[in-house]
Write a protein that holds these residues in place. Structure first.
Motif, PDB file in Angstrom:
ATOM      1  N   LYS A 280       0.959  -1.279  -0.038  1.00 40.44           N
ATOM      2  CA  LYS A 280       0.018   0.019   0.037  1.00 40.44           C
ATOM      3  C   LYS A 280       0.805   1.268   0.080  1.00 40.44           C
ATOM      4  O   LYS A 280       0.619   2.134  -0.732  1.00 40.44           O
ATOM      5  CB  LYS A 280      -0.893  -0.114   1.126  1.00 40.44           C
ATOM      6  N   ARG A 281       1.886   1.108   0.869  1.00 41.93           N
ATOM      7  CA  ARG A 281       2.801   2.567   0.893  1.00 41.93           C
ATOM      8  C   ARG A 281       3.620   2.711  -0.311  1.00 41.93           C
ATOM      9  O   ARG A 281       3.824   3.753  -0.647  1.00 41.93           O
ATOM     10  CB  ARG A 281       3.724   2.444   2.261  1.00 41.93           C
ATOM     11  N   LYS A 282       3.933   1.708  -0.999  1.00 41.48           N
ATOM     12  CA  LYS A 282       4.755   1.872  -2.293  1.00 41.48           C
ATOM     13  C   LYS A 282       4.230   1.597  -3.467  1.00 41.48           C
ATOM     14  O   LYS A 282       4.670   1.141  -4.608  1.00 41.48           O
ATOM     15  CB  LYS A 282       5.981   0.626  -2.071  1.00 41.48           C
ATOM     16  N   ARG A 283       2.658   1.684  -3.579  1.00 43.61           N
ATOM     17  CA  ARG A 283       2.168   1.343  -4.871  1.00 43.61           C
ATOM     18  C   ARG A 283       2.462   2.145  -5.910  1.00 43.61           C
ATOM     19  O   ARG A 283       2.155   1.771  -6.862  1.00 43.61           O
ATOM     20  CB  ARG A 283       0.530   1.257  -4.396  1.00 43.61           C
ATOM     21  N   ASP A 284       2.808   3.382  -5.563  1.00 45.02           N
ATOM     22  CA  ASP A 284       2.945   4.303  -6.377  1.00 45.02           C
ATOM     23  C   ASP A 284       4.211   3.898  -7.347  1.00 45.02           C
ATOM     24  O   ASP A 284       4.440   4.070  -8.559  1.00 45.02           O
ATOM     25  CB  ASP A 284       3.164   5.884  -5.920  1.00 45.02           C
ATOM     26  N   GLN A 285       5.441   3.716  -6.413  1.00 48.60           N
ATOM     27  CA  GLN A 285       6.573   3.161  -7.231  1.00 48.60           C
ATOM     28  C   GLN A 285       6.617   2.050  -7.819  1.00 48.60           C
ATOM     29  O   GLN A 285       7.085   1.798  -8.863  1.00 48.60           O
ATOM     30  CB  GLN A 285       7.642   3.216  -5.983  1.00 48.60           C
ATOM     31  N   ILE A 286       5.754   0.988  -7.308  1.00 48.97           N
ATOM     32  CA  ILE A 286       5.419  -0.432  -7.902  1.00 48.97           C
ATOM     33  C   ILE A 286       4.844  -0.054  -9.259  1.00 48.97           C
ATOM     34  O   ILE A 286       5.132  -0.651 -10.412  1.00 48.97           O
ATOM     35  CB  ILE A 286       4.871  -1.408  -7.059  1.00 48.97           C
ATOM     36  N   MET A 287       3.781   0.678  -9.374  1.00 47.63           N
ATOM     37  CA  MET A 287       3.113   0.882 -10.515  1.00 47.63           C
ATOM     38  C   MET A 287       3.791   1.542 -11.639  1.00 47.63           C
ATOM     39  O   MET A 287       3.790   1.363 -12.682  1.00 47.63           O
ATOM     40  CB  MET A 287       1.860   1.788 -10.283  1.00 47.63           C
ATOM     41  N   SER A 288       4.687   2.553 -11.332  1.00 52.93           N
ATOM     42  CA  SER A 288       5.677   3.141 -11.997  1.00 52.93           C
ATOM     43  C   SER A 288       6.646   2.331 -12.827  1.00 52.93           C
ATOM     44  O   SER A 288       6.920   2.067 -13.919  1.00 52.93           O
ATOM     45  CB  SER A 288       6.492   4.486 -11.240  1.00 52.93           C
ATOM     46  N   SER A 289       7.246   1.149 -11.972  1.00 51.89           N
ATOM     47  CA  SER A 289       7.999   0.222 -12.531  1.00 51.89           C
ATOM     48  C   SER A 289       7.508  -0.864 -13.229  1.00 51.89           C
ATOM     49  O   SER A 289       7.988  -0.877 -14.427  1.00 51.89           O
ATOM     50  CB  SER A 289       8.979  -0.391 -11.251  1.00 51.89           C
TER      51      SER A 289
ATOM     52  N   ALA B  36      14.497  -6.541 -11.518  1.00 52.01           N
ATOM     53  CA  ALA B  36      15.082  -6.136 -10.216  1.00 52.01           C
ATOM     54  C   ALA B  36      14.603  -4.937  -9.411  1.00 52.01           C
ATOM     55  O   ALA B  36      14.719  -4.688  -8.320  1.00 52.01           O
ATOM     56  CB  ALA B  36      16.424  -6.112 -10.269  1.00 52.01           C
ATOM     57  N   ILE B  37      13.782  -3.910 -10.357  1.00 51.30           N
ATOM     58  CA  ILE B  37      13.286  -2.576  -9.704  1.00 51.30           C
ATOM     59  C   ILE B  37      12.169  -2.687  -8.617  1.00 51.30           C
ATOM     60  O   ILE B  37      12.332  -2.511  -7.460  1.00 51.30           O
ATOM     61  CB  ILE B  37      12.910  -1.726 -10.690  1.00 51.30           C
ATOM     62  N   PRO B  38      11.028  -3.727  -9.232  1.00 55.40           N
ATOM     63  CA  PRO B  38      10.381  -3.867  -8.082  1.00 55.40           C
ATOM     64  C   PRO B  38      10.591  -4.733  -6.774  1.00 55.40           C
ATOM     65  O   PRO B  38      10.086  -4.331  -5.673  1.00 55.40           O
ATOM     66  CB  PRO B  38       8.999  -4.734  -8.644  1.00 55.40           C
ATOM     67  N   THR B  39      11.531  -5.731  -6.948  1.00 55.76           N
ATOM     68  CA  THR B  39      12.268  -6.304  -5.886  1.00 55.76           C
ATOM     69  C   THR B  39      13.089  -5.260  -4.847  1.00 55.76           C
ATOM     70  O   THR B  39      12.637  -5.490  -3.771  1.00 55.76           O
ATOM     71  CB  THR B  39      13.282  -7.313  -6.503  1.00 55.76           C
ATOM     72  N   GLY B  40      13.579  -4.437  -5.641  1.00 47.20           N
ATOM     73  CA  GLY B  40      14.393  -3.429  -4.822  1.00 47.20           C
ATOM     74  C   GLY B  40      13.409  -2.473  -3.933  1.00 47.20           C
ATOM     75  O   GLY B  40      13.658  -2.326  -2.915  1.00 47.20           O
ATOM     76  N   ILE B  41      12.104  -2.195  -4.712  1.00 47.67           N
ATOM     77  CA  ILE B  41      11.377  -1.366  -4.060  1.00 47.67           C
ATOM     78  C   ILE B  41      10.740  -2.072  -2.979  1.00 47.67           C
ATOM     79  O   ILE B  41      10.668  -1.581  -1.814  1.00 47.67           O
ATOM     80  CB  ILE B  41      10.206  -0.817  -5.069  1.00 47.67           C
TER      81      ILE B  41
END
Length: 396
Positions: free
Chosen positions: A151-160, A232-237
């Motif tokens: 929920k907190r990282k949804r914006d970054q995950i959606m961007s990746s 690897a980007i979503p994994t790092g997020i």
């Protein structure tokens, strides 16, 4: 009846570590969910025909448990939504996500009984009970962290994910242009190339579609390297999100321990010194606050001009600081032949370093004076540096 209803609500909700019945209910529901899932999986094997009766009995028990739980949650919904009327609270619960999952987890079991003609189709619907696994997430804090991080990282995950989709579309169109003439049957259209892009970028590599031209192979190498980095980007997020979440939880717990408020309830009876006084006039020491007033079933947030009435229950709060020093008291339950029974405190043969702080008698707390006479079954709380036989230590 209201107290029993509220207790049932507390039991079927997520239990705290100190509520044994509630934690037991959580464990039983979790076991029932896992058993139900096991039945759904085991039912796909041919050997399950040999255990048809046993599986049906086990499934019936778990489904009846789910039904009872749903009925109890619906019945006690007013405590889940205390700001709503009883019927509105039940309606709110009935359309909530958890309630719909609960309903779908057992309703397909009863549909063949109500509509016998559609028994085959309804058995297919019973696979919906796997949705019940979502409820396990509510019973364990470790699993709740996953939802909080997403929920907190949804914006970054959606961007990746958006970047990965753009790269997939671009690489599929490029590979179609490079390989279509050499392999018209394999790279028939952009969708065929998109399947190759998905399997390559996500590092699956089924091998059913692959480039044969030199330019296509070189482009495939580039896309493979990009795929490793993109995945690897979503994994790092998510990894960073887990670290942040656990750090935030730890810091918040440390803060709560430092700034913890401790509350006590005070009953104002007739001739009490605070009766008919305004809150602004109460002789409260610094650091002590009057949190709420309970009057005839209503909870009142006090203001300065609020008057205290006889029969009010006052909740007082005091700040607890990190520098507080713990005090160890000793609790003694006076048995029939205890030497203190029948004597006033001033007549007891106790050390000057021993202080009787409080007496609990028949569920009531008594602040002792010198003339207080000790009775059988009294629970006496004593502060003393000396060892006292049959005393239980209590740290406050």
């Amino acid at each position: 009846m209201a107290e029993k209803k509220k207790r049932i609500f507390e039991i079927i909700q997520i239990g705290s570590s100190g509520d044994f019945l509630s934690r037991l209910c959580d464990a039983m529901i979790t076991v029932a969910i896992l058993l139900n899932l096991f039945i759904a999986i085991f039912d796909t094997f041919d050997v399950s025909a040999n255990y048809e009766n046993e599986l049906y009995i086990l499934e019936t028990i778990t489904v009846v448990g789910f039904t009872v739980e749903y009925a109890l949650r619906f019945w006690t919904a007013e405590y889940l939504y205390p700001d709503l009327a009883e019927w509105k609270a039940r309606g709110r619960y009935a359309v909530s996500f958890n309630a719909i999952i609960d309903l779908l987890s057992f309703l397909p079991f009863y549909l063949p009984v109500i509509f016998p003609g559609g028994i085959v189709a309804f058995r297919m619907f019973r696979i919906i009970r796997i949705l019940r696994l979502f409820r396990i997430n509510a019973y364990y804090d470790a699993l709740n962290v996953i939802g909080d991080v997403l929920k907190r990282k949804r914006d970054q995950i959606m961007s990746s994910i958006f970047i990965i989709l753009v790269l997939m579309v671009a690489s599929s169109l490029c590979m179609y242009g490079l390989e279509h003439e050499a392999q018209p049957d394999v790279f028939q259209n952009a969708f065929s190339a998109f399947w190759w892009a998905v399997s390559t970028l996500l590092t699956v590599g089924y091998g059913d579609i692959y480039p044969v031209t030199m330019a296509g192979r070189f482009f495939g190498i580039v896309i493979t390297f990009l795929g490793v980095g993109m995945v690897a980007i979503p994994t790092g997020i998510l990894s960073a999100g887990f670290v942040e979440q656990y750090t935030m939880l730890k810091n918040s717990m440390d803060y709560l321990m430092e700034e913890e408020l401790k509350f006590i309830r005070l009953k104002v009876g007739e001739n009490h010194p605070w009766e008919n006084q305004k809150v602004m006039d109460l002789p409260l020491p610094p650091g002590l606050i009057l949190a709420v007033i309970q009057r005839e079933g209503d909870t009142i947030v006090p203001r300065g001009d609020t008057a205290i009435c006889s029969g009010d229950s006052i909740v007082l709060g005091a700040e607890g600081g990190s520098g507080d020093i713990g005090i160890t008291l000793k609790e003694i339950v006076l048995q029939q032949r205890h030497p203190w029974v029948g004597y006033a405190i001033k007549d007891l043969d106790i050390s000057r370093q021993t202080l009787i702080v409080m007496i609990r008698r028949e569920g009531k707390a008594i602040i002792p004076t010198g003339s207080t006479v000790m009775r059988e079954n009294d629970a006496v709380f004593v502060y003393s540096k000396k060892n006292i036989a049959d005393a239980q230590k209590i740290t406050i």
